[in-house]
Design an enzyme around this catalytic site. Structure first.
Site, PDB file in Angstrom:
ATOM      1  N   THR A 141       0.882  -1.180   0.000  1.00  0.00           N
ATOM      2  CA  THR A 141       0.000   0.000   0.000  1.00  0.00           C
ATOM      3  C   THR A 141       0.913   1.221   0.000  1.00  0.00           C
ATOM      4  OG1 THR A 141      -0.059   0.371   2.396  1.00  0.00           O
ATOM      5  CG2 THR A 141      -1.618  -1.249   1.511  1.00  0.00           C
ATOM      6  N   ASP A 142       0.332   2.406  -0.150  1.00  0.00           N
ATOM      7  CA  ASP A 142       1.158   3.624  -0.138  1.00  0.00           C
ATOM      8  C   ASP A 142       1.860   3.799   1.205  1.00  0.00           C
ATOM      9  OD1 ASP A 142       0.520   4.149  -2.713  1.00  0.00           O
ATOM     10  OD2 ASP A 142      -1.115   5.544  -2.242  1.00  0.00           O
ATOM     11  N   CYS A 143       1.159   3.443   2.275  1.00  0.00           N
ATOM     12  CA  CYS A 143       1.780   3.619   3.593  1.00  0.00           C
ATOM     13  C   CYS A 143       2.615   2.414   4.019  1.00  0.00           C
ATOM     14  CB  CYS A 143       0.715   3.940   4.639  1.00  0.00           C
ATOM     15  SG  CYS A 143      -0.763   2.938   4.537  1.00  0.00           S
ATOM     16  N   TYR A 144       2.319   1.244   3.446  1.00  0.00           N
ATOM     17  CA  TYR A 144       3.066   0.016   3.772  1.00  0.00           C
ATOM     18  C   TYR A 144       3.529  -0.658   2.475  1.00  0.00           C
ATOM     19  CZ  TYR A 144       1.097   0.419   8.489  1.00  0.00           C
ATOM     20  OH  TYR A 144       0.752   0.841   9.730  1.00  0.00           O
ATOM     21  N   PRO A 145       4.618  -0.151   1.867  1.00  0.00           N
ATOM     22  CA  PRO A 145       4.988  -0.619   0.525  1.00  0.00           C
ATOM     23  C   PRO A 145       5.623  -2.016   0.458  1.00  0.00           C
ATOM     24  CG  PRO A 145       6.537   1.053   1.318  1.00  0.00           C
ATOM     25  CD  PRO A 145       5.462   0.960   2.347  1.00  0.00           C
TER      26      PRO A 145
END
Ligand code: SF4
Ligand code: SF4
Lengths: 399, 142
Positions: A141-145
């Site tokens: 995800t954008d916060c958890y790449p």
């Protein structure tokens, strides 16, 4: 707890523990005390009775928070030593369940399977301080790449590790037999055909919920011995069934109450937390549990004086009745009979053997007794009681 | 008839079909029980026998078999229980039919008596802790 005068409170007992003059006995010692001195005197004299049990408890597992990777990751699937651990919770949290079998295990493909490694073994490995390999995958995800991580970790490297068992310490259980004509492999062990043997799994007179059959002292917040460390009763266990019929001693005549237990895995000990391989069935975890019972009044004292001959359990056919959810028990036997090494079923004398460890249950009750006597362990009063039947048997000759 | 010993005989390919056992009766005056027998895929025959006779005859019989090329091992020396792994649950006592695994009625500890073991392998599979090692005719080391 309403219709009996409270003779002592948990706080008073804790004061005694702190002062070092608390009288603690094990549930087995209490039998003789109640018998020889009577309930009134036993209730006055004894402050705490310790119980213990050590056996396979499938409904067990641990929440692990393995800490953030760099870059960060929202793990959606996690395997530890090849054992899938449920990751459908927050970013780096997962739950490893005792019965989850290692990926690639042939299971019962060649019956009976051996199930050498599973979640119970992961928990044992962690508690024993052995390194495990944790593999995590994510969609990013954008916060958890981060999409993938492989971490070699020990328990001490985990941010948090909490043993959380939804159902432990079953109050009474079945005695298992097999009426079919083939050997069967069950969670109650190997059962030979045509009623050749019987197995059972309870510490009987030492077992926590058989010593407080109406859960008068049990509830959320009660501090216990769990896996060699200190834990708590966090709720009633799943399938908690107080309405099960009871005998004249107030003891349920089959599976009834259960406990949900929680504790910090980091202070536990693999002597009391062991991975198990049950042939033909799967993996599991052997758990050691000890619950201290504060003797607040005579009724509680009377219950802790229960002995194996007053505790009966149903004999159930695992060849056909149990798997098909039909039929009725083949009879009732007492734990005194079961522990004698043979019982009678359908007119036939057959050997009865245990599946849970009484020597280790005794070690747990003794250890807990030692902790309390040394002032290291104080009691937790029940905050949210467990559901209990509306009526109870009366203490003979008691007030 | 005052002595008995449980032994594993391993017949390697060369001696597998040689008639040797009957001589134990004829020449050494021994009585035997066949407890387990198995031919392994690697063309090796395995036999577990309980030999009964005088101590002298039993030992002479074993010596004879060894001279003929049979490997003879005392079962009790090859089998053990991992005491760290055993939790004394009792699951193995449900399947052991020779009395080699029994519970002490007082302590409920599980006792392992190797001299009574016939390496049937039943307990090895029943033990949830994999604590019994070598107790299987195929895997016992000879
Ligand atoms: S089954 Fe295994 S762990 Fe249980 S008593 Fe027997 S040897 Fe020990
Ligand atoms: S192998 Fe196990 S079950 Fe078989 S005789 Fe020996 S101890 Fe008993």
């Amino acid at each position: 707890m309403t219709d009996f005068p409270q003779k002592k409170t948990v706080e008073e007992i804790n004061d005694k523990i702190r002062k070092g003059n608390c009288v603690v006995v094990t549930a087995e010692q209490m039998i003789g005390i109640v018998e020889s001195e009577g309930v009134k005197s036993a209730a006055r004299k004894v402050d705490v009775v310790t119980t213990g049990t050590f056996g396979t408890m499938c409904s067990s597992g641990a929440f692990l928070n393995f800490g953030h990777t760099k870059p960060k990751m929202k793990a959606s699937q996690v395997w530890i030593n090849g054992v899938e651990s449920y990751a459908g919770i927050a970013a780096v949290d997962c739950y490893v369940g005792a019965t989850q079998v290692k990926r690639g295990d042939p299971l019962n493909g060649v019956h009976p399977g051996r199930f050498y490694y599973g979640g119970g073994h992961v928990i044992e490995d962690l508690v024993a301080g052995r390194e495990v390999r944790l593999r995590a995958e994510s969609y990013g995800t954008d916060c958890y790449p981060n999409r993938e991580a492989v971490l070699n970790m020990k328990l001490e490297d985990m941010r948090d590790a909490v043993l959380h068992n939804p159902r432990n310490a079953y109050q009474n259980y079945n005695c298992a037999v097999n009426r079919s004509d083939r050997t069967i492999y069950t969670y109650m062990g190997v059962l030979r055909p045509n009623l050749a043997n019987a197995t059972f799994s309870s510490a009987g007179q030492l077992s926590p919920l058989l010593n407080d059959p109406y859960y008068l002292t049990m509830g959320t917040g009660v501090r216990i011995f769990l896996g060699g460390g200190v834990g708590v009763i966090s709720w009633a266990g799943t399938q908690h069934a107080p309405e099960t019929p009871r005998n004249e001693r107030g003891i349920p005549v089959g599976g009834a109450g259960t406990l949900m237990l929680t504790g910090d895995l980091k202070q536990m000990n693999s002597r009391f937390l062991r991975g198990a391989s049950l042939i033909g069935y799967g993996t599991s975890l052997m758990v050691g549990v000890g619950v201290p019972i504060p003797i607040l009044n005579e009724e509680i004292a009377w219950h802790t004086g229960v002995s194996n001959k007053e505790i009966a359990c149903p004999v159930v056919d695992y060849g056909s009745d149990y798997p098909n959810a039909e039929g009725a028990p083949l009879g009732q036997v007492s734990y005194a009979d079961l522990y004698s090494g043979s019982i009678e079923v359908a007119g036939k004398k057959i050997p009865s053997t245990p599946l849970s460890s009484l020597p280790r249950a005794r070690e747990i009750a003794d250890t807990l007794k030692g902790w309390i006597e040394a002032g290291q362990f104080t009691l937790g009063a029940a905050q949210e009681p467990l559901k209990t039947p509306e009526t109870r048997v009366k203490v003979p000759g008691g007030g | 008839m005052d002595y008995s010993r449980i032994v594993l005989l391993v017949f390697h390919q060369e001696v597998m079909y040689k008639p040797l056992i009957y001589k134990l009766v004829r020449e050494f005056d021994l009585v035997f029980n066949i407890l387990e027998a198995k031919i392994l895929p690697r063309r090796e025959g395995r036999l577990i026998l309980e030999l009964n006779g005088s101590k002298e005859d039993v030992l002479r019989g074993i010596e004879y078999l060894e001279k003929e090329g049979v490997t003879v091992t005392r079962i009790a020396d090859q089998i053990h229980r991992d005491e760290e792994a055993c939790v004394h649950c009792g699951a193995c006592t449900a399947v052991c039919r020779t009395g080699a695994l029994v519970t002490d009625p007082e302590t409920m500890e599980v006792l392992f008596i190797p001299d009574k073991c016939v390496a049937c392998g039943q307990c090895e599979t029943a033990c949830p802790m994999n604590a019994l090692i070598g107790v299987n005719i195929e895997r016992i080391s000879a």
